[in-house]
Motif scaffolding. Structure first.
Motif: not given
Length: 419
Positions: A386-392
């Motif tokens: 469930s750990r995720t993210g948005i790479l900008r």
């Protein structure tokens, strides 16, 4: 009675003087000498207009390092126009162009020094310079996310809460980027049947994909993975068509091998960003053939060749992969080998998926490798997945100027940013 006519008077005078009448006849031409008509007045001379530098036009914003498109109007016809830039308190010439007969011209200029703002003007010899134009320069932002599944458990949640629900915690962030990219790990179609013998098969509805485009702001979707073909070639063809219909771009799959390997270019603020996609996880029959739909199978040779071709046609190249081992938090040797092939070919960013967990993001000068961005819109079954993210990524014509992973957590298929 005295004569009253002119002839009578002449006869009388001739008789008195003893002169013959013939001698007194006056030729008509001698009587009335011709008169030349008056000459027309000289035409007024047309005044020659003074030289003019006209008007210079430019976009308000361009991507950092890209050429600035300029357009001029109302300059002296067929004059040589100098384009000047303000630098260190002085105007310096950086380009010249000849105006056409209508006083118009076009050109693109690339300042030698990068800056946040540029001031430019046009000047014709003997004329005052045009009013200066101000052009702002900034990085193009690309938000990259991991696995997106519009079927399975996500479809069940959307049925209860609506199509927007899984995106509601991240849509504003994704829409704020110039380009949003993700790995679409399902078919989108009403046709086909699940591939026999495959443990997991995913299929979503077109309405769910429309929300991903118009509400969440997704722009580019990778299909080079092990689920795009879950419901057969007809469903894969439908997926390609639906992505195109909703204004997005697909990468890594196509109607045949040639179409699947075709690079896709997205342009923002003049920056051309090329995407190429490859899958190293290939169920039987998923690879595209000479006349059959499918995905692009990853080999180091194909990766280098296709990435190099993309680098010749774009300012920035993004190479995407489906690779690695599920639930592994570290890249394996195969991932590193394929990433090296992409970098050798000229990739600026390498984005990976398939492990369903986050893996390291590595910076290499103005290049970046994100081995796995984990799940995103997904029915994640554990805190680990469930750990995720948005790479900008902040992009310029020089490559990746900055990279930051904004952490997020998936709850009930809905990723939300961690404050």
């Amino acid at each position: 009675m005295a004569p009253t006519t002119r002839t009578a008077r002449l006869l009388l005078a001739a008789g008195l003087a003893g002169v013959s009448l013939a001698a007194c006849v006056i030729p008509a031409a001698a009587q009335l000498p011709p008169v030349d008509p008056p000459a027309p007045p000289p035409a007024p001379e047309t005044p020659i207009p003074p030289p003019s530098s006209g008007r210079l036009e430019a976009p308000r914003v361009v991507a950092t390092g890209t050429p600035i498109p300029l357009r001029g109007r109302r300059a002296t016809p067929q004059s040589r126009v100098a384009i000047q830039i303000r630098r260190s308190g002085r105007w310096r010439r950086i380009a010249t162009r000849t105006a056409d007969r209508g006083g118009r011209y076009r050109l693109r200029v690339r300042p030698r020094r990068l800056a946040r703002h540029y001031r430019l003007r046009a000047r014709v010899a003997g004329a005052e310079a045009s009013l200066p134009v101000r052009v702002r320069s900034r990085h193009v932002t690309l938000d990259a996310v991991g696995d997106i599944n519009l079927g399975d458990g996500v479809a069940a949640v959307m049925h209860q809460r609506g199509y927007r629900y899984p995106w509601s915690g991240v849509a504003r962030r994704l829409r704020s980027a110039d380009v949003a990219f993700g790995n679409l790990e399902c078919a989108v179609s009403r046709r086909g049947s699940a591939i026999s013998g495959k443990e997991y098969t995913f299929r979503g509805r077109p309405a769910a994909l429309r929300v991903a485009a118009r509400f969440a702001g997704m722009d580019v979707l990778n299909l080079a993975n092990n689920h795009a073909g879950d419901f057969g070639p007809a469903a894969l063809t439908d997926t390609l068509a639906w992505i195109r219909r909703f204004g997005m771009t697909s990468v890594g799959a196509g109607r045949d091998a040639e179409a699947a390997r075709r690079l896709r270019v997205v342009e923002r603020l003049g920056l051309r960003i090329a995407f190429v996609g490859f899958s190293d996880i290939n169920p039987a029959g998923f690879g595209a053939g000479p006349s059959s739909p499918g995905t692009v199978v990853a080999t180091p040779e194909i990766v280098r060749r296709d990435t190099r071709r993309a680098a010749r046609r774009a300012d920035v190249v993004v190479t995407t992969f489906h690779w690695g081992v599920e639930r592994s938090t570290s890249p394996d040797a195969r991932q590193r080998s394929l990433a090296a092939a992409a970098l050798t070919g000229g990739a600026d960013a390498v984005l990976g998926a398939h492990p369903h967990v986050l893996q390291p993001v590595e910076r290499r000068g103005r290049r970046v490798v994100a081995y796995s961005l984990g799940n995103f819109v997904w029915a994640a079954g554990s805190p680990f997945t469930s750990r995720t993210g948005i790479l900008r990524l902040r992009l310029s014509a020089r490559g990746v100027e900055g990279a930051r992973l904004r952490r997020a957590y998936i709850s009930n298929t809905r990723p939300a940013l961690i404050r």
